[in-house]
Scaffold this active site. Sequence first.
Site, PDB file in Angstrom:
ATOM      1  NE  ARG A 190      -4.270  -1.352   0.160  1.00  0.00           N
ATOM      2  CZ  ARG A 190      -4.464  -2.319  -0.745  1.00  0.00           C
ATOM      3  NH1 ARG A 190      -3.613  -2.617  -1.681  1.00  0.00           N
ATOM      4  NH2 ARG A 190      -5.759  -2.830  -0.689  1.00  0.00           N
ATOM      5  CG  HIS A 204      -3.380  -0.241  -6.581  1.00  0.00           C
ATOM      6  ND1 HIS A 204      -3.668   0.323  -5.416  1.00  0.00           N
ATOM      7  CD2 HIS A 204      -3.581  -1.590  -6.419  1.00  0.00           C
ATOM      8  CE1 HIS A 204      -4.150  -0.395  -4.483  1.00  0.00           C
ATOM      9  NE2 HIS A 204      -4.056  -1.612  -5.083  1.00  0.00           N
TER      10      HIS A 204
HETATM   11  P1  NDP Z   1      -1.930 -11.856   4.153  1.00  0.00           P
HETATM   12  O1  NDP Z   1      -2.794 -11.416   5.289  1.00  0.00           O
HETATM   13  O2  NDP Z   1      -2.212 -13.439   3.720  1.00  0.00           O
HETATM   14  O3  NDP Z   1      -0.521 -11.728   4.400  1.00  0.00           O
HETATM   15  C1  NDP Z   1       0.312 -10.899   5.414  1.00  0.00           C
HETATM   16  C2  NDP Z   1       1.401 -11.023   5.595  1.00  0.00           C
HETATM   17  O4  NDP Z   1       2.180  -9.891   6.252  1.00  0.00           O
HETATM   18  C3  NDP Z   1       1.641 -11.989   6.621  1.00  0.00           C
HETATM   19  O5  NDP Z   1       2.676 -13.121   6.313  1.00  0.00           O
HETATM   20  C4  NDP Z   1       1.923 -11.304   7.924  1.00  0.00           C
HETATM   21  O6  NDP Z   1       2.617 -12.093   9.078  1.00  0.00           O
HETATM   22  C5  NDP Z   1       2.725 -10.266   7.537  1.00  0.00           C
HETATM   23  N1  NDP Z   1       2.586  -9.120   8.321  1.00  0.00           N
HETATM   24  C6  NDP Z   1       1.472  -8.306   8.704  1.00  0.00           C
HETATM   25  N2  NDP Z   1       2.135  -7.426   9.755  1.00  0.00           N
HETATM   26  C7  NDP Z   1       3.111  -7.592   9.835  1.00  0.00           C
HETATM   27  C8  NDP Z   1       4.288  -6.690  10.498  1.00  0.00           C
HETATM   28  N3  NDP Z   1       3.871  -5.695  11.208  1.00  0.00           N
HETATM   29  N4  NDP Z   1       5.627  -7.217  10.390  1.00  0.00           N
HETATM   30  C9  NDP Z   1       5.967  -8.148   9.739  1.00  0.00           C
HETATM   31  N5  NDP Z   1       4.874  -8.965   8.937  1.00  0.00           N
HETATM   32  C10 NDP Z   1       3.723  -8.734   8.928  1.00  0.00           C
HETATM   33  O7  NDP Z   1      -2.073 -10.849   3.082  1.00  0.00           O
HETATM   34  P2  NDP Z   1      -2.158 -11.094   1.555  1.00  0.00           P
HETATM   35  O8  NDP Z   1      -0.757 -11.748   1.155  1.00  0.00           O
HETATM   36  O9  NDP Z   1      -3.449 -11.845   0.955  1.00  0.00           O
HETATM   37  O10 NDP Z   1      -2.127  -9.339   1.072  1.00  0.00           O
HETATM   38  C11 NDP Z   1      -1.190  -8.577   1.402  1.00  0.00           C
HETATM   39  C12 NDP Z   1      -1.216  -7.304   1.150  1.00  0.00           C
HETATM   40  O11 NDP Z   1      -0.920  -6.974  -0.153  1.00  0.00           O
HETATM   41  C13 NDP Z   1      -2.849  -6.655   1.244  1.00  0.00           C
HETATM   42  O12 NDP Z   1      -3.033  -6.297   2.528  1.00  0.00           O
HETATM   43  C14 NDP Z   1      -2.769  -5.545   0.277  1.00  0.00           C
HETATM   44  O13 NDP Z   1      -2.215  -4.498   0.838  1.00  0.00           O
HETATM   45  C15 NDP Z   1      -1.413  -6.011  -0.903  1.00  0.00           C
HETATM   46  N6  NDP Z   1      -2.189  -6.120  -1.923  1.00  0.00           N
HETATM   47  C16 NDP Z   1      -1.972  -5.320  -3.032  1.00  0.00           C
HETATM   48  C17 NDP Z   1      -2.297  -5.679  -4.380  1.00  0.00           C
HETATM   49  C18 NDP Z   1      -2.150  -4.747  -5.601  1.00  0.00           C
HETATM   50  O14 NDP Z   1      -2.535  -4.910  -6.789  1.00  0.00           O
HETATM   51  N7  NDP Z   1      -1.033  -3.846  -5.303  1.00  0.00           N
HETATM   52  C19 NDP Z   1      -3.067  -6.683  -4.619  1.00  0.00           C
HETATM   53  C20 NDP Z   1      -3.528  -7.508  -3.340  1.00  0.00           C
HETATM   54  C21 NDP Z   1      -2.927  -7.116  -2.406  1.00  0.00           C
HETATM   55  P3  NDP Z   1       2.063 -13.338   9.736  1.00  0.00           P
HETATM   56  O15 NDP Z   1       1.711 -14.401   8.628  1.00  0.00           O
HETATM   57  O16 NDP Z   1       3.183 -13.625  10.554  1.00  0.00           O
HETATM   58  O17 NDP Z   1       0.968 -12.888  10.390  1.00  0.00           O
HETATM   59  C1  OXD Z   2      -6.251  -5.773  -3.379  1.00  0.00           C
HETATM   60  C2  OXD Z   2      -5.663  -4.816  -4.083  1.00  0.00           C
HETATM   61  O1  OXD Z   2      -5.827  -5.361  -2.126  1.00  0.00           O
HETATM   62  O2  OXD Z   2      -5.799  -4.850  -5.261  1.00  0.00           O
HETATM   63  O3  OXD Z   2      -6.527  -6.648  -3.705  1.00  0.00           O
HETATM   64  O4  OXD Z   2      -4.909  -3.775  -4.016  1.00  0.00           O
END
Ligand code: NDP
Ligand code: OXD
Length: 300
Positions: free
Chosen positions: A215, A263
């Site tokens: 983000r 994005h």
């Molecule tokens: P998940 O919830 O599956 O994974 C999030 C990961 O981040 C987990 O491994 C978690 O650790 C880790 N995490 C969270 N907080 C912290 C922290 N403070 N320190 C270290 N690690 C942390 O999310 P997704 O993989 O589904 O998606 C991740 C993000 O990608 C979304 O929230 C979104 O912002 C972004 N995204 C962007 C897109 C785009 O088009 N640009 C599309 C889709 C997603 P743990 O497993 O240990 O809890």
């Molecule tokens: C998502 C994105 O979070 O597209 O899926 O950013």
Amino acid sequence: MPDWQRAFAAAGATVDVRWWDDATVDPAAVRYVLVWDPEPGRLAKLPKLEVIFGSGAGVDFITADPDLPRHVPLVRMATPGAAQRMGEFVTWAALSLLKGARRIGAAQAERRWDYFEPEWTAPETTVGIMGLGHMGAAAARMLQGIGFPVIAWSRTPKQVPGVRSYAGGAERDAFLTATRILVCLLPATPETRHILAKPLLDALPDGAGLVNVGRGSQQKIEDILAALDSGKLSGAVLDVFDQEPLPPEHPAWTHPKLLVTPHLASLPPRSERAAHVAKLIAAHERGEALPNTYDHARGY
Ligand code: NDP
Ligand code: OXD
């Protein structure tokens, strides 16, 4: 709307699919919503709401609503297709940094034969993924498939084949020191706000690459531009920004070491999202637990 209605019908959903602003809809008849960034306060006016489906994997635009009905489960869009698309994008971004895609594109736009020799190969370039969740794990697999060594940093330790896992604040700098291309796939939380700033960038090896697909709130763009200018970073791919669309006058557009993408890293088509939601509604109506629900205490 017709696209969505067709997609839900094709998925065999028995729900009546209506537009968010359809004035003929009785708020008390709405049991499910599928939303990306609903106006604050609107969800609280739906008294019989059973599930909120986020149309993205990140639901931060929904949880930003101070009146969000927190007792209603909020489901993130974690489809296999979304993870596949993200893996493809991250792999493309890592290869683009490796091969100098920004430089090649700039030279082509000017019809300039800019011969150069990209220095590194994938097996010499460790990719460090911050956030090894649904998206990060798919990206790790694909990067490994073309020879990148992959390490990852998350809140809790992980076991993903071939991926060295670092966890928590105590292991963050060791992770950064070992990373040559850093990929941010973290959710937007208070802890991850402005994480991609000078102190973190300074901990990377000189000439590292950066990919942010998390983000915009996670990056301090002025620190990233300064690191690109100083050579601390050799290149970056940014898909997300604090302000989207990125304003035309923003310096990020023209930086010669920065690839800006609007994005679009992972955008599953409506048909896929509708089919996923239809399946989850059917499961919910059979009394089954919903997967990938947002955890209010954790913040993602
Ligand atoms: P998940 O919830 O599956 O994974 C999030 C990961 O981040 C987990 O491994 C978690 O650790 C880790 N995490 C969270 N907080 C912290 C922290 N403070 N320190 C270290 N690690 C942390 O999310 P997704 O993989 O589904 O998606 C991740 C993000 O990608 C979304 O929230 C979104 O912002 C972004 N995204 C962007 C897109 C785009 O088009 N640009 C599309 C889709 C997603 P743990 O497993 O240990 O809890
Ligand atoms: C998502 C994105 O979070 O597209 O899926 O950013």
